[in-house]
Design an enzyme around this catalytic site. Structure first.
Site, PDB file in Angstrom:
ATOM      1  N   LYS A   1       1.723 -12.255   7.486  1.00 40.30           N
ATOM      2  CA  LYS A   1       0.616 -11.514   6.905  1.00 40.30           C
ATOM      3  C   LYS A   1       0.164 -12.325   5.700  1.00 40.30           C
ATOM      4  O   LYS A   1       0.825 -12.331   4.657  1.00 40.30           O
ATOM      5  CB  LYS A   1       1.054 -10.114   6.497  1.00 40.30           C
ATOM      6  CG  LYS A   1      -0.008  -9.328   5.736  1.00 40.30           C
ATOM      7  CD  LYS A   1       0.527  -7.971   5.302  1.00 40.30           C
ATOM      8  CE  LYS A   1      -0.438  -7.275   4.355  1.00 40.30           C
ATOM      9  NZ  LYS A   1       0.063  -5.957   3.931  1.00 40.30           N
TER      10      LYS A   1
ATOM     11  N   THR B   1       0.828  -1.201   0.000  1.00 37.32           N
ATOM     12  CA  THR B   1       0.000   0.000   0.000  1.00 37.32           C
ATOM     13  C   THR B   1       0.865   1.254   0.000  1.00 37.32           C
ATOM     14  O   THR B   1       0.438   2.312  -0.468  1.00 37.32           O
ATOM     15  CB  THR B   1      -0.948  -0.008   1.213  1.00 37.32           C
ATOM     16  OG1 THR B   1      -1.749  -1.203   1.159  1.00 37.32           O
ATOM     17  CG2 THR B   1      -1.875   1.189   1.226  1.00 37.32           C
TER      18      THR B   1
ATOM     19  N   VAL C   1      -3.590  -6.617   8.500  1.00 40.98           N
ATOM     20  CA  VAL C   1      -2.760  -5.573   7.894  1.00 40.98           C
ATOM     21  C   VAL C   1      -3.188  -5.531   6.431  1.00 40.98           C
ATOM     22  O   VAL C   1      -2.733  -6.333   5.630  1.00 40.98           O
ATOM     23  CB  VAL C   1      -1.242  -5.884   7.979  1.00 40.98           C
ATOM     24  CG1 VAL C   1      -0.433  -4.678   7.509  1.00 40.98           C
ATOM     25  CG2 VAL C   1      -0.836  -6.307   9.375  1.00 40.98           C
TER      26      VAL C   1
ATOM     27  N   TYR D   1       5.508 -11.760   4.634  1.00 41.67           N
ATOM     28  CA  TYR D   1       4.442 -11.142   3.847  1.00 41.67           C
ATOM     29  C   TYR D   1       4.148 -12.071   2.673  1.00 41.67           C
ATOM     30  O   TYR D   1       4.804 -12.026   1.643  1.00 41.67           O
ATOM     31  CB  TYR D   1       4.880  -9.758   3.374  1.00 41.67           C
ATOM     32  CG  TYR D   1       3.829  -8.960   2.632  1.00 41.67           C
ATOM     33  CD1 TYR D   1       2.485  -9.328   2.633  1.00 41.67           C
ATOM     34  CD2 TYR D   1       4.186  -7.819   1.929  1.00 41.67           C
ATOM     35  CE1 TYR D   1       1.538  -8.583   1.956  1.00 41.67           C
ATOM     36  CE2 TYR D   1       3.241  -7.063   1.256  1.00 41.67           C
ATOM     37  CZ  TYR D   1       1.929  -7.453   1.270  1.00 41.67           C
ATOM     38  OH  TYR D   1       0.979  -6.717   0.587  1.00 41.67           O
TER      39      TYR D   1
END
Length: 298
Positions: free
Chosen positions: A166, A50, A208, A139
């Site tokens: 995540k 993001t 997240v 991630y």
């Protein structure tokens, strides 16, 4: 999991504001950090997807992380994302980020051009934790280099410095497999934006994801509703969040997110090339979604 680092609840991944010359606008970033702090988020993440982390130099990543750490002042964890394609580069970024005081790193697997096998993946995350000396969150987002749930389980169980995952890629089915395996070595956080509520019910310890950045007030409210057993409210918020996610999920996603912030009176800055401004139709769709969510007047 590190005794002094708690990963749980709502952890928005912030945008990186750029100016017209594609330089990072640190003051706008600081304002976003302060905004989220007032809403009671449980952590923040910078320089992730993001935040256009794949575009950022090490120097830019450090500048952003330093500003976030200063604004937070130790109140909540600050996580810094690293999206690189070599172990050496991840470690270089990680050591620099450690100097400005981030609490953890969020690290993608290497993904261009070949997918590592299980042994290589374990060695990759082990080296990063050992050489940076920082806790690491896996991630798991890259569609064509998705780390299988069985491998994530091993990473969490066998590498003390890995404190969470995540889970983004592979939809909720991969998340469900991982939650069923119930690793004890770290937190399982969801990034499946359209299924945050079901993920919490399955046992995800927090989130997240981009929606948290766009409408953090709703996401914090939903999280507390789930924790308090108020599932009617949690489901109602789920249905308000869904159109928001649908409106930002698409090409030029980070610019769509910045448009959603702008419509709410926040300033996430501009996008960096090759990301392009949203069209009038796209902005209209985002506006309608925010109205439906109840965060913007008709």
């Amino acid at each position: 999991m590190s005794s002094d680092l708690e990963l749980a609840g709502i952890i928005p991944p912030l945008v990186t504001p750029f100016d017209a010359n594609e330089n990072v606008d640190i003051e706008k970033l600081r304002a976003e950090v302060r905004f989220h702090l007032t809403l009671g988020v449980h952590g923040i993440c910078v320089t992730g997807s993001t935040g256009d982390g794949q575009m950022l130099s090490c120097e830019q990543s450090v500048e952003i992380a330093k500003a976030a750490v200063e604004e937070v002042g130790g109140r909540i964890p600050v996580i810094a994302g690293i999206i690189r394609d070599s172990t050496a580069e991840v470690i270089r970024y990680g050591k620099a980020l450690k100097e400005v005081g981030v609490d953890a790193l969020q690290v993608t697997p290497v993904h261009y051009l070949f997918q590592p096998d299980e042994a290589t993946t374990l060695d990759y995350y082990r080296r990063i934790t050992e050489e940076t000396g920082l806790p690491v969150i896996v991630y798991n987002v890259i569609p064509y280099a998705l780390i299988p749930a069985t491998t994530v389980y091993r990473v969490l169980q066998e590498i003390p410095g890995v404190v969470g995952v995540k889970q983004s890629g592979g939809n909720i089915h991969h998340l469900a497999d991982l939650l069923k395996a119930a690793p004890t070595g770290g937190a399982i956080l969801t990034a499946v934006d359209d299924l945050l509520y079901p993920a919490y019910l399955l046992g995800a310890q927090g989130a997240v994801s981009a929606t948290l950045t766009v409408v953090p007030e709703l996401c914090v409210e939903q999280w507390h509703a789930v924790q308090n057993g108020n599932h009617k409210t949690a489901l109602e918020i789920h249905n308000r969040l869904l159109p928001v996610w649908r409106s930002i999920d698409g090409p030029n996603m980070t610019v769509r997110i910045k448009t959603a912030l702008k419509l709410q009176g926040r300033d996430g800055g501009l996008g960096a090339h090759p990301l392009t401004p949203v069209s009038a139709d796209e902005e209209s769709t985002i506006r309608a979604a925010l109205v439906e969510a109840g965060v913007l007047g008709a």
